[in-house]
Write a protein that holds these residues in place. Structure first.
Motif, PDB file in Angstrom:
ATOM      1  N   MET A   1       0.823  -1.198   0.000  1.00 52.97           N
ATOM      2  CA  MET A   1       0.000   0.000   0.000  1.00 52.97           C
ATOM      3  C   MET A   1       0.864   1.258   0.000  1.00 52.97           C
ATOM      4  O   MET A   1       0.562   2.220  -0.665  1.00 52.97           O
ATOM      5  CB  MET A   1      -0.926  -0.036   1.216  1.00 52.97           C
ATOM      6  N   GLU A   2       1.948   1.220   0.797  1.00 53.08           N
ATOM      7  CA  GLU A   2       2.842   2.375   0.851  1.00 53.08           C
ATOM      8  C   GLU A   2       3.461   2.657  -0.513  1.00 53.08           C
ATOM      9  O   GLU A   2       3.571   3.813  -0.940  1.00 53.08           O
ATOM     10  CB  GLU A   2       3.938   2.144   1.881  1.00 53.08           C
ATOM     11  N   ALA A   3       3.861   1.605  -1.220  1.00 49.07           N
ATOM     12  CA  ALA A   3       4.464   1.776  -2.543  1.00 49.07           C
ATOM     13  C   ALA A   3       3.471   2.408  -3.517  1.00 49.07           C
ATOM     14  O   ALA A   3       3.842   3.271  -4.327  1.00 49.07           O
ATOM     15  CB  ALA A   3       4.953   0.433  -3.071  1.00 49.07           C
ATOM     16  N   ALA A   4       2.212   1.998  -3.425  1.00 48.37           N
ATOM     17  CA  ALA A   4       1.193   2.574  -4.311  1.00 48.37           C
ATOM     18  C   ALA A   4       1.028   4.065  -4.058  1.00 48.37           C
ATOM     19  O   ALA A   4       0.897   4.859  -5.002  1.00 48.37           O
ATOM     20  CB  ALA A   4      -0.135   1.846  -4.117  1.00 48.37           C
ATOM     21  N   ILE A   5       1.047   4.453  -2.794  1.00 48.83           N
ATOM     22  CA  ILE A   5       0.910   5.876  -2.458  1.00 48.83           C
ATOM     23  C   ILE A   5       2.117   6.661  -2.960  1.00 48.83           C
ATOM     24  O   ILE A   5       1.977   7.757  -3.506  1.00 48.83           O
ATOM     25  CB  ILE A   5       0.712   6.050  -0.936  1.00 48.83           C
ATOM     26  N   TYR A   7       4.069   5.904  -5.521  1.00 48.32           N
ATOM     27  CA  TYR A   7       3.987   6.004  -6.978  1.00 48.32           C
ATOM     28  C   TYR A   7       2.890   6.972  -7.418  1.00 48.32           C
ATOM     29  O   TYR A   7       3.051   7.705  -8.401  1.00 48.32           O
ATOM     30  CB  TYR A   7       3.796   4.630  -7.621  1.00 48.32           C
ATOM     31  N   LEU A   8       1.800   7.008  -6.684  1.00 47.24           N
ATOM     32  CA  LEU A   8       0.736   7.962  -6.986  1.00 47.24           C
ATOM     33  C   LEU A   8       1.231   9.398  -6.770  1.00 47.24           C
ATOM     34  O   LEU A   8       0.962  10.283  -7.589  1.00 47.24           O
ATOM     35  CB  LEU A   8      -0.490   7.681  -6.116  1.00 47.24           C
ATOM     36  N   CYS A   9       1.975   9.620  -5.709  1.00 43.75           N
ATOM     37  CA  CYS A   9       2.542  10.947  -5.437  1.00 43.75           C
ATOM     38  C   CYS A   9       3.564  11.339  -6.500  1.00 43.75           C
ATOM     39  O   CYS A   9       3.615  12.501  -6.917  1.00 43.75           O
ATOM     40  CB  CYS A   9       3.166  10.991  -4.053  1.00 43.75           C
ATOM     41  N   ILE A  10       4.366  10.384  -6.954  1.00 47.27           N
ATOM     42  CA  ILE A  10       5.325  10.661  -8.031  1.00 47.27           C
ATOM     43  C   ILE A  10       4.581  11.093  -9.290  1.00 47.27           C
ATOM     44  O   ILE A  10       4.946  12.074  -9.943  1.00 47.27           O
ATOM     45  CB  ILE A  10       6.220   9.432  -8.299  1.00 47.27           C
ATOM     46  N   ALA A  11       3.522  10.372  -9.620  1.00 45.03           N
ATOM     47  CA  ALA A  11       2.731  10.731 -10.803  1.00 45.03           C
ATOM     48  C   ALA A  11       2.122  12.124 -10.653  1.00 45.03           C
ATOM     49  O   ALA A  11       2.100  12.915 -11.607  1.00 45.03           O
ATOM     50  CB  ALA A  11       1.640   9.688 -11.032  1.00 45.03           C
ATOM     51  N   PHE A  12       1.645  12.435  -9.459  1.00 42.58           N
ATOM     52  CA  PHE A  12       1.052  13.758  -9.212  1.00 42.58           C
ATOM     53  C   PHE A  12       2.094  14.861  -9.371  1.00 42.58           C
ATOM     54  O   PHE A  12       1.836  15.887 -10.005  1.00 42.58           O
ATOM     55  CB  PHE A  12       0.433  13.802  -7.813  1.00 42.58           C
ATOM     56  N   ALA A 117      12.470  14.164  -6.174  1.00 44.49           N
ATOM     57  CA  ALA A 117      13.696  13.426  -5.843  1.00 44.49           C
ATOM     58  C   ALA A 117      13.510  12.590  -4.577  1.00 44.49           C
ATOM     59  O   ALA A 117      13.946  11.437  -4.522  1.00 44.49           O
ATOM     60  CB  ALA A 117      14.863  14.404  -5.681  1.00 44.49           C
ATOM     61  N   MET A 118      12.858  13.145  -3.573  1.00 43.30           N
ATOM     62  CA  MET A 118      12.641  12.403  -2.331  1.00 43.30           C
ATOM     63  C   MET A 118      11.716  11.206  -2.561  1.00 43.30           C
ATOM     64  O   MET A 118      11.951  10.117  -2.026  1.00 43.30           O
ATOM     65  CB  MET A 118      12.043  13.307  -1.250  1.00 43.30           C
ATOM     66  N   LEU A 119      10.681  11.393  -3.346  1.00 43.22           N
ATOM     67  CA  LEU A 119       9.762  10.296  -3.620  1.00 43.22           C
ATOM     68  C   LEU A 119      10.423   9.193  -4.449  1.00 43.22           C
ATOM     69  O   LEU A 119      10.210   8.000  -4.199  1.00 43.22           O
ATOM     70  CB  LEU A 119       8.507  10.817  -4.319  1.00 43.22           C
ATOM     71  N   VAL A 120      11.241   9.582  -5.424  1.00 47.21           N
ATOM     72  CA  VAL A 120      11.950   8.585  -6.231  1.00 47.21           C
ATOM     73  C   VAL A 120      12.953   7.839  -5.351  1.00 47.21           C
ATOM     74  O   VAL A 120      13.082   6.607  -5.436  1.00 47.21           O
ATOM     75  CB  VAL A 120      12.634   9.241  -7.453  1.00 47.21           C
ATOM     76  N   ALA A 121      13.649   8.571  -4.472  1.00 43.30           N
ATOM     77  CA  ALA A 121      14.593   7.921  -3.554  1.00 43.30           C
ATOM     78  C   ALA A 121      13.863   6.932  -2.648  1.00 43.30           C
ATOM     79  O   ALA A 121      14.366   5.839  -2.371  1.00 43.30           O
ATOM     80  CB  ALA A 121      15.327   8.971  -2.721  1.00 43.30           C
ATOM     81  N   LYS A 122      12.675   7.290  -2.196  1.00 45.97           N
ATOM     82  CA  LYS A 122      11.875   6.377  -1.371  1.00 45.97           C
ATOM     83  C   LYS A 122      11.456   5.149  -2.186  1.00 45.97           C
ATOM     84  O   LYS A 122      11.503   4.013  -1.691  1.00 45.97           O
ATOM     85  CB  LYS A 122      10.651   7.123  -0.832  1.00 45.97           C
TER      86      LYS A 122
END
Length: 128
Positions: A1-5, A7-12, A117-122
């Motif tokens: 679930m965390e990964a989906a969130i 990836y959704l934030c990265i897309a946003f 960058a932070m979201l991709v690093a995560k």
């Protein structure tokens, strides 16, 4: 679930960055024009139960009279009516005129790129 969130934030963030870039690309291509505009009014809006104002500018350019509304709202009607303000716009697009605010736009881009960058690093496991 965390990964989906994540990836959704990265897309946003990518979508937001693309939309901001799309409106700024004509300015970056060069051939920018400058003009002087008069503040003829203020558009008011309510945000969080507080009234905000954005200046309405009128100027003559490219063979016509144009009116644009500032993209930045403030708590008071600023600048005052009748004030002459410099505006910049891409050649052939006076509808995109706005006051020059390079530090504001630099800050917006920096925040979006930092968040991305932070979201991709995560997402790739560097921030576990």
């Amino acid at each position: 679930m965390e990964a989906a969130i994540v990836y959704l934030c990265i897309a946003f963030i990518i979508t937001t960055l693309a939309l901001v870039l799309r409106s700024d690309l004509p300015r970056w291509r060069g051939l920018n024009r400058e003009t002087l505009a008069e503040v003829i009014g203020h558009r008011s809006s309510f945000h969080n139960n507080a009234k905000s104002f954005a200046a309405i500018y009128r100027f003559t350019a490219e063979g016509g009279i144009h009116e644009v509304i500032d993209q930045v709202y403030s708590g008071t009607p600023h600048p005052p009516l009748g004030t002459i303000v410099p505006l910049g716009y891409p050649f052939g697009r006076p509808d995109l005129a706005r006051p020059p605010r390079p530090l504001l736009w630099l800050f917006i881009y920096a925040v979006l790129v930092f968040l991305l960058a932070m979201l991709v690093a995560k997402a790739i496991g560097w921030l576990d």
